[in-house]
Write a protein that holds these residues in place. Sequence first.
Motif, PDB file in Angstrom:
ATOM      1  N   PRO A 422      52.194  46.203  46.606  1.00 48.03           N
ATOM      2  CA  PRO A 422      52.041  45.257  45.486  1.00 48.03           C
ATOM      3  C   PRO A 422      50.959  44.213  45.727  1.00 48.03           C
ATOM      4  CG  PRO A 422      54.364  45.635  45.952  1.00 48.03           C
ATOM      5  CD  PRO A 422      53.601  46.314  47.049  1.00 48.03           C
ATOM      6  N   LYS A 423      50.837  43.768  46.955  1.00 49.32           N
ATOM      7  CA  LYS A 423      49.814  42.772  47.256  1.00 49.32           C
ATOM      8  C   LYS A 423      48.415  43.338  47.045  1.00 49.32           C
ATOM      9  CE  LYS A 423      48.199  39.688  50.923  1.00 49.32           C
ATOM     10  NZ  LYS A 423      48.392  39.235  52.322  1.00 49.32           N
ATOM     11  N   LYS A 424      48.202  44.573  47.507  1.00 50.92           N
ATOM     12  CA  LYS A 424      46.893  45.198  47.330  1.00 50.92           C
ATOM     13  C   LYS A 424      46.614  45.439  45.852  1.00 50.92           C
ATOM     14  CE  LYS A 424      43.070  47.320  48.234  1.00 50.92           C
ATOM     15  NZ  LYS A 424      41.862  46.544  48.628  1.00 50.92           N
ATOM     16  N   PHE A 425      47.623  45.846  45.117  1.00 52.57           N
ATOM     17  CA  PHE A 425      47.434  46.079  43.694  1.00 52.57           C
ATOM     18  C   PHE A 425      47.060  44.780  42.977  1.00 52.57           C
ATOM     19  CE2 PHE A 425      49.066  46.344  39.335  1.00 52.57           C
ATOM     20  CZ  PHE A 425      48.393  47.482  38.889  1.00 52.57           C
ATOM     21  N   MET A 426      47.716  43.696  43.326  1.00 52.39           N
ATOM     22  CA  MET A 426      47.395  42.415  42.699  1.00 52.39           C
ATOM     23  C   MET A 426      46.001  41.941  43.096  1.00 52.39           C
ATOM     24  SD  MET A 426      49.811  42.028  40.743  1.00 52.39           S
ATOM     25  CE  MET A 426      49.204  40.479  40.085  1.00 52.39           C
ATOM     26  N   ASN A 427      45.599  42.230  44.325  1.00 55.39           N
ATOM     27  CA  ASN A 427      44.238  41.883  44.737  1.00 55.39           C
ATOM     28  C   ASN A 427      43.204  42.632  43.901  1.00 55.39           C
ATOM     29  OD1 ASN A 427      45.187  40.140  46.716  1.00 55.39           O
ATOM     30  ND2 ASN A 427      45.106  41.693  48.340  1.00 55.39           N
ATOM     31  N   LEU A 428      43.511  43.882  43.607  1.00 57.55           N
ATOM     32  CA  LEU A 428      42.603  44.665  42.754  1.00 57.55           C
ATOM     33  C   LEU A 428      42.573  44.106  41.340  1.00 57.55           C
ATOM     34  CD1 LEU A 428      43.445  48.308  43.906  1.00 57.55           C
ATOM     35  CD2 LEU A 428      41.410  46.965  44.472  1.00 57.55           C
ATOM     36  N   VAL A 429      43.739  43.719  40.816  1.00 55.26           N
ATOM     37  CA  VAL A 429      43.789  43.149  39.470  1.00 55.26           C
ATOM     38  C   VAL A 429      42.964  41.869  39.402  1.00 55.26           C
ATOM     39  CG1 VAL A 429      45.307  42.089  37.757  1.00 55.26           C
ATOM     40  CG2 VAL A 429      46.007  44.195  38.899  1.00 55.26           C
ATOM     41  N   GLU A 430      43.024  41.058  40.444  1.00 49.57           N
ATOM     42  CA  GLU A 430      42.364  39.751  40.444  1.00 49.57           C
ATOM     43  C   GLU A 430      40.865  39.835  40.666  1.00 49.57           C
ATOM     44  OE1 GLU A 430      44.504  37.816  43.522  1.00 49.57           O
ATOM     45  OE2 GLU A 430      46.233  37.318  42.255  1.00 49.57           O
ATOM     46  N   ILE A 431      40.329  41.031  40.949  1.00 46.59           N
ATOM     47  CA  ILE A 431      38.874  41.157  41.092  1.00 46.59           C
ATOM     48  C   ILE A 431      38.172  40.748  39.815  1.00 46.59           C
ATOM     49  CG2 ILE A 431      37.029  42.873  41.291  1.00 46.59           C
ATOM     50  CD1 ILE A 431      38.602  44.234  43.456  1.00 46.59           C
ATOM     51  N   VAL A 432      38.725  41.132  38.679  1.00 44.68           N
ATOM     52  CA  VAL A 432      38.215  40.685  37.376  1.00 44.68           C
ATOM     53  C   VAL A 432      39.107  39.542  36.891  1.00 44.68           C
ATOM     54  CG1 VAL A 432      37.779  41.341  34.989  1.00 44.68           C
ATOM     55  CG2 VAL A 432      37.306  42.959  36.834  1.00 44.68           C
ATOM     56  N   PRO A 433      38.553  38.380  36.606  1.00 44.72           N
ATOM     57  CA  PRO A 433      39.385  37.232  36.192  1.00 44.72           C
ATOM     58  C   PRO A 433      40.232  37.550  34.962  1.00 44.72           C
ATOM     59  CG  PRO A 433      37.142  36.527  36.688  1.00 44.72           C
ATOM     60  CD  PRO A 433      37.124  38.022  36.705  1.00 44.72           C
ATOM     61  N   ILE A 434      41.410  36.935  34.910  1.00 43.16           N
ATOM     62  CA  ILE A 434      42.307  37.129  33.772  1.00 43.16           C
ATOM     63  C   ILE A 434      41.675  36.607  32.486  1.00 43.16           C
ATOM     64  CG2 ILE A 434      44.610  36.639  32.877  1.00 43.16           C
ATOM     65  CD1 ILE A 434      44.564  38.461  35.294  1.00 43.16           C
ATOM     66  N   SER A 435      40.803  35.611  32.600  1.00 43.54           N
ATOM     67  CA  SER A 435      40.164  35.046  31.409  1.00 43.54           C
ATOM     68  C   SER A 435      39.255  36.045  30.701  1.00 43.54           C
ATOM     69  CB  SER A 435      39.352  33.804  31.792  1.00 43.54           C
ATOM     70  OG  SER A 435      38.358  34.133  32.760  1.00 43.54           O
TER      71      SER A 435
END
Length: 663
Positions: A422-435
């Motif tokens: 889960p941590k790695k997956f979230m790191n991948l998600v955060e590569i592109v900002p949520i904004s």
Amino acid sequence: MEAFSPKDSSILSSPYSSQNLSALLKIKVISWSQETGLPVTVRVRVANRSFNLHKSPLISKSGYFKRQLNEWQEVDLPSNFPGGSETFEMIALFIYGSSTFIDPFNVASLRCAAEFLEMTEALGGPGNLCERTDLYLTQVILQSWDDTLIVLQKCQALLPCAEELLIVSRCIESLAFMACMEILDPERKRKKGIVSLEALASQPWKSKLVKEILSDQDHLWIKDLVALPFGFFKRVIGSLRRQGMKEKYVSPIIVFYANKWVISKKTRQFWECLCDNDDDNNNSNTRDDDTSDKVLETLKGILDLLHVGSKVSKIIPVGFYFALLARSLELGGSSMTEGKERLQQQIVFLLPLAHVEDFLLPKQLTESFTSSMEVGVMESIFSSYVLSNIEMKQSPPMGNSIVAELWDSYLSLIAHDPNMTPKKFMNLVEIVPISYRNNHDHLYAAMNTYIQAHPHLSQEDKNTVCKYLNCQKLSQELCVEAVQNEFMPLRLIVQALFIQQLNTQHAFKECSESFRFAYSRELSGSLSSSRYQNSKSQNLGESDHEGEIMIMNKPLSCLLESDHVVMQKKSEILAAAKKEYESTSFRIQNLEQDPPKMINFGLEGRSHSSKRRNNSLGQVTSCIGSVNFSSQRKYAGRLLKIFRRVTLFGRAKLKRKPSVSGS
């Protein structure tokens, strides 16, 4: 120098076999001996063949033989003699006064051999072999596209002599000039447009589709250029640019060449065949190394030919750069580090135009995706894109939302990796900002894929994975799906339920307002129309009783018809809203059947309710703790009563309408 034309009797375009040439040379030698009475005194050895000739004609035409020959002497020509024994045999026939069999297949070797033997006009008089072959090249070969290609191909085995004699340069410049004329031909433009890659920009990269575009009969000249060895092809491209051909015509030629010799799956088989012909004793490992080296060298050269920047964004599709990048990763090699960086920079520039199907996926399915080279390169590309936007210090462009959707779609492809935490997956998600994410549909799909591929995740891990998901930014379809998705965490389900409740309430409000507005507008419009018609008839002085009935009845019928349509539309909208509410109510009942979860959720909501009172109702996260399911059920009951009243009201109106129309 005497005039020379392609119809000269000494120039035959049809090649003769070596057996005929040998027989003809023997006849010439015997005839010379009979005419002069001189014996054969010279033996010339070329490769594995020997030629017994006379000294006098040799020294009269060749400065090389004039220096080498004495009373009796044998001459061994070097192993790299241009054209070998067959070319020397034709030169010997020329020396004995026979017709010279010059054609596009041997003119380059004859010219190089004549230069080696010093058969110039200064020694042999006008029309010696050097001048004769030069004239044939100028007046015949360089005027024809096909003949020039043949000569250029033959020059590959005659380097560096053909280069020193400018045969290669002249052929390249001629091909480039004729290619420019092909582009500028007005008649051709009227018939069919020039080859372009714009059709490939709207779809994922497919090597087969590129071949189909090139297979058009109007593009045969491009196929000829693509068939050239890379050294010659590179020089042709440079000449095209020097002679003024626009980049929108030059770049597709480079793409076609790269697709054939680097990207295509048949490339490996072709290079392996070449390596086998070069050395039949090579083992498989050596052949593989040679193949990789040849393809790698060609790839590096193509990268040098490609232009980068904004001007090529509409010329070369970004999928082509991804295909080159994937090939460079397969070949490896430390020498490609700079080339990979250039490809990544160009992809970053064109990233909003990319397709998910073009992205790099791990080749080895057995290893972890997160540790693969391909995923690492994709992370670097998207991180560079985000960093470039930060450095620009401008408002986010429209392409940011597209890039976010592309990245979320890519995460859906790799989310099923069993080794992804889960941590790695979230790191991948955060590569592109949520904004960057104006819509969370693709993000929901990626998270849903990850959660379903990892069924042993705890509720805490699921909440962590879904913490960036905002149900307000989900489409209506996915919001309904999230409510019914048992894999999603409870907190997200309640968010989706609340959003769905708000959407239902908003739909009822819009339905009521639209119905009231439409009904009142039709009614007022009909009455005013009827008054207008009556007044008009009175002003005109019409006294016909039938005409008055028609004028009076027409607005009333229109009123009844429009009223019926409005009621029918309203009933359809209310039916859809009722169905949506029943789905929401059913999901609420299912949640109520799990008391422990609801109790824990209620306690959690009460513990944080004080912190959320200051937030606006528009934020979903602020309303979760204050959700009261009993109040929702009471509200649902009121909505159902409204359904019944509106339905009865509509039926009553429909029943009264016939009596009005009949009166």
